[in-house]
Design a protein around this motif. Structure first.
Motif, short mmCIF file in Angstrom:
data_model
loop_
_atom_site.label_atom_id
_atom_site.label_comp_id
_atom_site.label_asym_id
_atom_site.label_seq_id
_atom_site.Cartn_x
_atom_site.Cartn_y
_atom_site.Cartn_z
N THR A 1 30.58 45.53 44.92
CA THR A 1 30.66 45.60 45.90
C THR A 1 32.32 44.22 46.34
O THR A 1 31.38 43.14 45.58
N ALA A 2 33.12 44.00 45.95
CA ALA A 2 34.17 43.49 46.21
C ALA A 2 35.96 44.27 46.45
O ALA A 2 36.00 45.21 45.94
N VAL A 3 36.72 43.49 46.38
CA VAL A 3 37.96 43.24 45.68
C VAL A 3 38.42 43.89 44.24
O VAL A 3 38.64 42.07 43.96
N TYR A 4 39.11 44.55 43.94
CA TYR A 4 39.32 44.73 42.34
C TYR A 4 40.59 44.21 42.34
O TYR A 4 41.44 45.35 43.04
N TYR A 5 41.30 43.70 41.38
CA TYR A 5 42.49 43.47 41.43
C TYR A 5 42.97 43.44 39.64
O TYR A 5 42.38 43.44 38.88
N CYS A 6 44.08 44.25 39.70
CA CYS A 6 44.51 44.10 38.05
C CYS A 6 45.40 43.13 37.80
O CYS A 6 45.91 42.74 38.73
N ALA A 7 45.88 42.53 36.83
CA ALA A 7 46.67 41.60 36.33
C ALA A 7 47.11 41.88 34.93
O ALA A 7 46.36 42.24 34.29
N ALA A 8 48.80 41.20 34.97
CA ALA A 8 49.09 40.87 33.63
C ALA A 8 49.40 40.01 32.82
O ALA A 8 49.73 38.79 33.70
N ASP A 9 48.60 39.97 31.89
CA ASP A 9 49.06 38.45 30.84
C ASP A 9 50.42 38.65 29.71
O ASP A 9 50.03 39.77 29.22
N GLU A 10 51.17 38.27 29.81
CA GLU A 10 52.37 38.07 29.21
C GLU A 10 51.70 37.83 27.55
O GLU A 10 52.85 38.11 26.61
N SER A 11 50.71 37.18 27.71
CA SER A 11 50.46 37.19 25.65
C SER A 11 49.60 38.86 26.19
O SER A 11 49.17 39.15 26.59
N PRO A 12 50.43 39.93 24.67
CA PRO A 12 49.24 40.61 24.72
C PRO A 12 48.17 40.65 23.97
O PRO A 12 47.70 41.54 23.94
N TYR A 13 47.36 39.63 24.11
CA TYR A 13 46.05 40.28 23.27
C TYR A 13 45.09 40.40 24.00
O TYR A 13 43.91 40.59 23.86
N ALA B 1 45.31 32.47 32.38
CA ALA B 1 46.50 33.03 32.10
C ALA B 1 47.71 34.68 32.40
O ALA B 1 48.01 34.44 31.56
N TYR B 2 46.90 34.53 33.66
CA TYR B 2 47.28 36.22 33.71
C TYR B 2 48.61 35.19 34.50
O TYR B 2 48.62 34.27 35.82
N ASP B 3 50.32 36.63 34.56
CA ASP B 3 51.01 36.34 35.23
C ASP B 3 51.32 36.98 36.47
O ASP B 3 51.97 36.74 37.11
N TYR B 4 50.97 37.88 36.73
CA TYR B 4 51.05 38.71 37.58
C TYR B 4 50.03 39.56 38.48
O TYR B 4 48.66 40.36 37.19
#
Length: 124
Positions: free
Chosen positions: A91-103, A110-113
């Motif tokens: 149980t939690a709030v789940y967030y997605c994130a984008a990292d400009e490094s592709p790895y 490290a995540y930018d957005y």
């Protein structure tokens, strides 16, 4: 500007499944590794899973390994988190994130957005 919109959260009984989706817009999706993080009340945000730009490499927190699967569809600019055998402690709030490094990695800084989050509640 990159925008991330999560969906698919909800209330589920222990042992059940949910699939989260995160739609990404604004820039070339394949530039980014993608991650899922979660934050429970009173706790710090923690890493859940990550996938590299192509989808070939995935990474998981020990607490979800074998139960959760991260994947991405680059044609749809979407990343998914399939969650099976859910437990109340998920149980939690789940967030997605984008990292400009592709790895892909587990370090939240490290995540930018980031998306706004979607609530997942697992009842016992």
């Amino acid at each position: 500007q990159v925008q991330l919109v999560e969906s698919g959260g909800g209330l589920v009984q222990a042992g059940g499944s949910l699939r989260l989706s995160c739609a990404v817009s604004g820039r070339t999706f394949t530039r980014y590794a993608m991650g899922w993080f979660r934050q429970a009340p009173g706790k710090e945000r923690e890493f859940v899973a990550a996938v590299n730009w192509s989808g070939a490499n995935t990474y998981y927190a020990d607490s979800v390994k074998g139960r959760f699967t991260i994947s991405r569809d680059n044609a749809k600019n979407t990343v998914y988190l399939q969650m099976n055998s859910l437990k109340p402690e998920d149980t939690a709030v789940y967030y997605c994130a984008a990292d400009e490094s592709p790895y892909g990695n587990s370090w939240s800084q490290a995540y930018d957005y980031w998306g706004q989050g979607t609530q997942v509640t697992v009842s016992s």
